[in-house]
Design a protein around this motif. Sequence first.
Motif, PDB file in Angstrom:
ATOM      1  N   VAL A  20      47.607  26.117  52.753  1.00  0.00           N
ATOM      2  CA  VAL A  20      48.073  26.483  51.322  1.00  0.00           C
ATOM      3  C   VAL A  20      47.243  26.038  50.159  1.00  0.00           C
ATOM      4  O   VAL A  20      47.536  24.583  49.859  1.00  0.00           O
ATOM      5  CB  VAL A  20      49.660  26.155  50.555  1.00  0.00           C
ATOM      6  N   ALA A  21      45.851  26.284  49.626  1.00  0.00           N
ATOM      7  CA  ALA A  21      44.672  25.806  48.683  1.00  0.00           C
ATOM      8  C   ALA A  21      45.007  26.213  47.297  1.00  0.00           C
ATOM      9  O   ALA A  21      45.045  27.884  47.550  1.00  0.00           O
ATOM     10  CB  ALA A  21      43.424  26.468  49.099  1.00  0.00           C
ATOM     11  N   ASP A  22      45.179  25.131  46.702  1.00  0.00           N
ATOM     12  CA  ASP A  22      45.649  25.571  45.078  1.00  0.00           C
ATOM     13  C   ASP A  22      44.382  26.539  45.047  1.00  0.00           C
ATOM     14  O   ASP A  22      43.172  25.042  44.348  1.00  0.00           O
ATOM     15  CB  ASP A  22      46.274  24.239  44.278  1.00  0.00           C
ATOM     16  N   LEU A  23      44.284  27.136  43.948  1.00  0.00           N
ATOM     17  CA  LEU A  23      42.719  27.901  43.052  1.00  0.00           C
ATOM     18  C   LEU A  23      43.369  27.854  41.100  1.00  0.00           C
ATOM     19  O   LEU A  23      41.807  28.183  40.650  1.00  0.00           O
ATOM     20  CB  LEU A  23      42.415  29.271  43.364  1.00  0.00           C
ATOM     21  N   THR A  24      44.584  27.653  40.774  1.00  0.00           N
ATOM     22  CA  THR A  24      44.490  27.533  39.249  1.00  0.00           C
ATOM     23  C   THR A  24      43.607  26.283  38.618  1.00  0.00           C
ATOM     24  O   THR A  24      42.989  27.112  37.565  1.00  0.00           O
ATOM     25  CB  THR A  24      45.843  26.641  39.414  1.00  0.00           C
ATOM     26  N   ALA A  25      43.325  25.989  38.963  1.00  0.00           N
ATOM     27  CA  ALA A  25      41.811  25.251  38.204  1.00  0.00           C
ATOM     28  C   ALA A  25      40.529  25.751  38.970  1.00  0.00           C
ATOM     29  O   ALA A  25      39.903  26.194  37.653  1.00  0.00           O
ATOM     30  CB  ALA A  25      42.040  23.766  38.431  1.00  0.00           C
ATOM     31  N   ASP A  26      40.674  26.691  39.485  1.00  0.00           N
ATOM     32  CA  ASP A  26      39.098  27.503  39.502  1.00  0.00           C
ATOM     33  C   ASP A  26      39.292  28.364  39.153  1.00  0.00           C
ATOM     34  O   ASP A  26      38.203  28.545  38.600  1.00  0.00           O
ATOM     35  CB  ASP A  26      39.354  27.672  41.294  1.00  0.00           C
ATOM     36  N   CYS A  27      40.485  29.494  39.032  1.00  0.00           N
ATOM     37  CA  CYS A  27      41.418  30.469  37.962  1.00  0.00           C
ATOM     38  C   CYS A  27      40.466  30.422  36.610  1.00  0.00           C
ATOM     39  O   CYS A  27      40.528  30.856  35.674  1.00  0.00           O
ATOM     40  CB  CYS A  27      42.300  30.462  38.087  1.00  0.00           C
ATOM     41  N   ALA A  28      40.954  29.028  35.976  1.00  0.00           N
ATOM     42  CA  ALA A  28      41.027  29.198  34.621  1.00  0.00           C
ATOM     43  C   ALA A  28      39.815  28.245  34.922  1.00  0.00           C
ATOM     44  O   ALA A  28      39.605  28.212  33.149  1.00  0.00           O
ATOM     45  CB  ALA A  28      41.795  27.470  34.228  1.00  0.00           C
ATOM     46  N   ARG A  32      37.934  30.132  30.904  1.00  0.00           N
ATOM     47  CA  ARG A  32      36.902  29.476  30.326  1.00  0.00           C
ATOM     48  C   ARG A  32      35.677  29.897  29.553  1.00  0.00           C
ATOM     49  O   ARG A  32      35.135  30.066  28.622  1.00  0.00           O
ATOM     50  CB  ARG A  32      36.751  27.866  30.258  1.00  0.00           C
ATOM     51  N   GLU A  33      34.947  30.363  31.051  1.00  0.00           N
ATOM     52  CA  GLU A  33      33.516  30.719  30.969  1.00  0.00           C
ATOM     53  C   GLU A  33      33.619  32.441  30.287  1.00  0.00           C
ATOM     54  O   GLU A  33      32.347  32.548  29.920  1.00  0.00           O
ATOM     55  CB  GLU A  33      32.867  30.616  32.182  1.00  0.00           C
ATOM     56  N   THR A  34      34.653  32.855  31.147  1.00  0.00           N
ATOM     57  CA  THR A  34      34.445  34.098  30.571  1.00  0.00           C
ATOM     58  C   THR A  34      35.625  35.072  29.491  1.00  0.00           C
ATOM     59  O   THR A  34      34.465  36.284  29.298  1.00  0.00           O
ATOM     60  CB  THR A  34      34.146  34.792  32.492  1.00  0.00           C
ATOM     61  N   ALA A  35      36.391  34.222  29.628  1.00  0.00           N
ATOM     62  CA  ALA A  35      37.933  35.328  28.707  1.00  0.00           C
ATOM     63  C   ALA A  35      37.184  35.270  27.359  1.00  0.00           C
ATOM     64  O   ALA A  35      37.370  35.661  26.665  1.00  0.00           O
ATOM     65  CB  ALA A  35      38.787  34.995  29.150  1.00  0.00           C
ATOM     66  N   GLU A  36      35.846  33.846  27.364  1.00  0.00           N
ATOM     67  CA  GLU A  36      35.903  34.353  25.541  1.00  0.00           C
ATOM     68  C   GLU A  36      37.481  34.000  24.145  1.00  0.00           C
ATOM     69  O   GLU A  36      36.832  34.313  23.661  1.00  0.00           O
ATOM     70  CB  GLU A  36      35.160  34.139  24.687  1.00  0.00           C
ATOM     71  N   GLY A  37      38.293  33.313  25.033  1.00  0.00           N
ATOM     72  CA  GLY A  37      39.549  33.558  24.757  1.00  0.00           C
ATOM     73  C   GLY A  37      40.195  34.762  24.110  1.00  0.00           C
ATOM     74  O   GLY A  37      41.376  34.907  23.186  1.00  0.00           O
ATOM     75  N   GLY A 110      42.896  34.371  26.182  1.00  0.00           N
ATOM     76  CA  GLY A 110      41.853  33.467  27.270  1.00  0.00           C
ATOM     77  C   GLY A 110      42.384  32.580  28.838  1.00  0.00           C
ATOM     78  O   GLY A 110      41.804  31.730  29.489  1.00  0.00           O
ATOM     79  N   HIS A 111      43.365  32.469  27.949  1.00  0.00           N
ATOM     80  CA  HIS A 111      44.840  31.263  29.391  1.00  0.00           C
ATOM     81  C   HIS A 111      45.707  32.219  30.935  1.00  0.00           C
ATOM     82  O   HIS A 111      45.974  33.396  29.415  1.00  0.00           O
ATOM     83  CB  HIS A 111      44.978  30.633  28.827  1.00  0.00           C
TER      84      HIS A 111
END
Length: 140
Positions: A20-28, A32-37, A110-111
């Motif tokens: 079970v590999a946590d991807l939460t930090a990768d998704c965040a 940050r790079e794409t959603a721009e808030g 953005g979060h």
Amino acid sequence: MSTAFTTRTLDITTGTTETVADLTADCAAFLRETAEGRDGLLNIFVPHATAGIAVLETGAGSDEDLLAALRDLLPADNRWHHRHGTPGHGRDHVLPALVPPHATLPVVAGHMALGTWQSVCLVDTNTSNTDRRVRLSFLG
């Protein structure tokens, strides 16, 4: 309302044990790079027939509990009709019916709108394929 669609892939090495590999930090980081808030939706998709995406608590034993439950539900033995690969590999092909290969999460300002203890995880019981690709897509 203006909408934008952005997608990216992650290359994940899961190793030779059930994971079970946590991807939460990768998704965040992706957001940050794409959603721009912006508000929108994040889709996480694993294009493999033997892996899934789950939203669950990690670090307090829930990830190990999930793997134990999957071992109970899907034993690695010779009962499976799908028999190529390692013994019991057929169960890995049933996994996505229980842990789907995708999840869609709301994004607010953005979060990811996750609960306090929720994490986004890649679930991989296939110990023969250690290289996984995960697609992250943001629509917002």
